[in-house]
Motif scaffolding. Structure first.
Motif, PDB file in Angstrom:
ATOM      1  N   PRO A   1     -16.381  36.123 -13.848  1.00  0.00           N
ATOM      2  CA  PRO A   1     -15.631  36.162 -12.586  1.00  0.00           C
ATOM      3  C   PRO A   1     -14.502  35.119 -12.586  1.00  0.00           C
ATOM      4  N   LEU A   2     -13.698  35.087 -13.668  1.00  0.00           N
ATOM      5  CA  LEU A   2     -12.567  34.173 -13.867  1.00  0.00           C
ATOM      6  C   LEU A   2     -12.982  32.771 -14.312  1.00  0.00           C
ATOM      7  N   ARG A   3     -14.236  32.600 -14.638  1.00  0.00           N
ATOM      8  CA  ARG A   3     -14.721  31.332 -15.204  1.00  0.00           C
ATOM      9  C   ARG A   3     -15.867  31.660 -16.143  1.00  0.00           C
ATOM     10  N   ASN A   4     -16.063  30.795 -17.136  1.00  0.00           N
ATOM     11  CA  ASN A   4     -17.070  31.077 -18.163  1.00  0.00           C
ATOM     12  C   ASN A   4     -18.438  30.467 -17.867  1.00  0.00           C
ATOM     13  N   THR A   5     -18.677  30.128 -16.623  1.00  0.00           N
ATOM     14  CA  THR A   5     -19.981  29.589 -16.219  1.00  0.00           C
ATOM     15  C   THR A   5     -20.739  30.568 -15.325  1.00  0.00           C
ATOM     16  N   ALA A   6     -20.295  31.813 -15.329  1.00  0.00           N
ATOM     17  CA  ALA A   6     -20.975  32.831 -14.529  1.00  0.00           C
ATOM     18  C   ALA A   6     -20.677  34.208 -15.119  1.00  0.00           C
ATOM     19  N   THR A   7     -21.511  35.156 -14.737  1.00  0.00           N
ATOM     20  CA  THR A   7     -21.352  36.547 -15.149  1.00  0.00           C
ATOM     21  C   THR A   7     -21.558  37.427 -13.931  1.00  0.00           C
ATOM     22  N   LEU A   8     -20.711  38.439 -13.806  1.00  0.00           N
ATOM     23  CA  LEU A   8     -20.898  39.456 -12.775  1.00  0.00           C
ATOM     24  C   LEU A   8     -21.254  40.764 -13.473  1.00  0.00           C
ATOM     25  N   GLY A   9     -22.251  41.454 -12.954  1.00  0.00           N
ATOM     26  CA  GLY A   9     -22.605  42.775 -13.450  1.00  0.00           C
ATOM     27  C   GLY A   9     -22.198  43.808 -12.421  1.00  0.00           C
ATOM     28  N   LEU A  10     -21.355  44.759 -12.818  1.00  0.00           N
ATOM     29  CA  LEU A  10     -20.925  45.813 -11.924  1.00  0.00           C
ATOM     30  C   LEU A  10     -20.586  47.060 -12.739  1.00  0.00           C
ATOM     31  N   ALA A  11     -20.466  48.173 -12.089  1.00  0.00           N
ATOM     32  CA  ALA A  11     -20.196  49.432 -12.778  1.00  0.00           C
ATOM     33  C   ALA A  11     -18.806  49.413 -13.402  1.00  0.00           C
ATOM     34  N   GLY A  12     -18.680  50.102 -14.539  1.00  0.00           N
ATOM     35  CA  GLY A  12     -17.374  50.223 -15.172  1.00  0.00           C
ATOM     36  C   GLY A  12     -16.361  50.855 -14.231  1.00  0.00           C
ATOM     37  N   ALA A  13     -16.791  51.866 -13.479  1.00  0.00           N
ATOM     38  CA  ALA A  13     -15.900  52.522 -12.517  1.00  0.00           C
ATOM     39  C   ALA A  13     -15.432  51.542 -11.437  1.00  0.00           C
ATOM     40  N   ALA A  14     -16.279  50.593 -11.080  1.00  0.00           N
ATOM     41  CA  ALA A  14     -15.903  49.596 -10.070  1.00  0.00           C
ATOM     42  C   ALA A  14     -14.814  48.665 -10.608  1.00  0.00           C
ATOM     43  N   ILE A  15     -14.891  48.328 -11.881  1.00  0.00           N
ATOM     44  CA  ILE A  15     -13.836  47.509 -12.489  1.00  0.00           C
ATOM     45  C   ILE A  15     -12.505  48.254 -12.394  1.00  0.00           C
ATOM     46  N   LEU A  16     -12.522  49.545 -12.720  1.00  0.00           N
ATOM     47  CA  LEU A  16     -11.301  50.347 -12.622  1.00  0.00           C
ATOM     48  C   LEU A  16     -10.791  50.409 -11.183  1.00  0.00           C
ATOM     49  N   ASP A  17     -11.712  50.550 -10.219  1.00  0.00           N
ATOM     50  CA  ASP A  17     -11.325  50.571  -8.806  1.00  0.00           C
ATOM     51  C   ASP A  17     -10.644  49.266  -8.407  1.00  0.00           C
ATOM     52  N   LEU A  18     -11.198  48.141  -8.843  1.00  0.00           N
ATOM     53  CA  LEU A  18     -10.595  46.843  -8.533  1.00  0.00           C
ATOM     54  C   LEU A  18      -9.199  46.734  -9.140  1.00  0.00           C
ATOM     55  N   LEU A  19      -9.068  47.125 -10.392  1.00  0.00           N
ATOM     56  CA  LEU A  19      -7.755  47.048 -11.054  1.00  0.00           C
ATOM     57  C   LEU A  19      -6.717  47.870 -10.296  1.00  0.00           C
ATOM     58  N   ARG A  20      -7.086  49.062  -9.894  1.00  0.00           N
ATOM     59  CA  ARG A  20      -6.159  49.913  -9.134  1.00  0.00           C
ATOM     60  C   ARG A  20      -5.852  49.300  -7.765  1.00  0.00           C
ATOM     61  N   HIS A  21      -6.861  48.715  -7.143  1.00  0.00           N
ATOM     62  CA  HIS A  21      -6.680  48.058  -5.838  1.00  0.00           C
ATOM     63  C   HIS A  21      -5.640  46.940  -5.942  1.00  0.00           C
ATOM     64  N   TRP A  22      -5.600  46.271  -7.096  1.00  0.00           N
ATOM     65  CA  TRP A  22      -4.653  45.170  -7.304  1.00  0.00           C
ATOM     66  C   TRP A  22      -3.296  45.658  -7.808  1.00  0.00           C
ATOM     67  N   GLY A  23      -3.116  46.971  -7.879  1.00  0.00           N
ATOM     68  CA  GLY A  23      -1.818  47.519  -8.261  1.00  0.00           C
ATOM     69  C   GLY A  23      -1.632  47.791  -9.741  1.00  0.00           C
ATOM     70  N   HIS A  24      -2.690  47.675 -10.510  1.00  0.00           N
ATOM     71  CA  HIS A  24      -2.603  47.930 -11.949  1.00  0.00           C
ATOM     72  C   HIS A  24      -2.956  49.384 -12.242  1.00  0.00           C
ATOM     73  N   ARG A  25      -2.518  49.850 -13.385  1.00  0.00           N
ATOM     74  CA  ARG A  25      -2.858  51.189 -13.862  1.00  0.00           C
ATOM     75  C   ARG A  25      -3.667  51.031 -15.136  1.00  0.00           C
TER      76      ARG A  25
END
Length: 167
Positions: free
Chosen positions: A131-155
């Motif tokens: 989650p932007l630091r190497n002292t933690a891990t987030l587990g989430l669906a691959g589709a959710a990662i894509l949703d976040l990227l699109r939400h931030w304006g990325h393709r």
């Protein structure tokens, strides 16, 4: 730069389920695999690359993948690639080496870094990323990662990433 606070706010606003794990700092895939061995889901590694034309790429693959860097450009629609510099990573993504994650795209201007997710990870039920630091891990669906990227304006580009045969 919105950072981890913005990331957590967006996860909540978009109602994206995730699991969070705190752990000691990890700087390599081997260290991450050891620390995260008990965490369910696909483990990842990330390549911050720059192509011959000056474009930047953030490629996320399974942690065990040995990416074929000669075949990769054709798979992602680029020309010859090399590893990007830490100063460019910090400038564009707001993170330091060791903390690379596709979620760092929250800090990137759309179009400044092309984000590529391996097709298998994009389809996975659970993908583990920093989650932007190497002292933690987030587990989430691959589709959710894509949703976040699109939400931030990325393709995001979802592609089968070429790998070398195991040694």
């Amino acid at each position: 730069m919105r950072g981890e606070t913005g990331l957590l706010a967006d996860l909540g606003a978009l109602a994206i389920p995730f699991a969070a794990y705190e752990h000691e700092a990890v700087f390599t895939v081997a260290e991450s695999d050891t620390v995260n061995a008990a965490i369910p889901g696909a483990r990842t590694k990330n390549l911050f690359l720059k192509d011959h034309g000056g474009a930047f790429w953030l490629v996320t693959v399974p942690s065990e993948a040995r990416v074929d860097l000669k075949a990769l450009p054709a798979a992602i629609g680029s020309k010859r690639v090399s590893f990007g510099k830490a100063m460019d990573m910090e400038r564009l993504l707001g993170i330091a080496p060791g903390s690379v994650t596709p979620l760092a795209a929250i800090n990137a201007e759309p179009g400044s870094v092309a984000v590529v997710i391996d097709a298998g990870l994009a389809a996975a039920d659970r993908v583990n990323v920093h989650p932007l630091r190497n002292t933690a891990t987030l587990g989430l669906a691959g589709a959710a990662i894509l949703d976040l990227l699109r939400h931030w304006g990325h393709r995001p580009l979802v592609a089968p990433i070429p790998v070398q045969d195991p040694i």
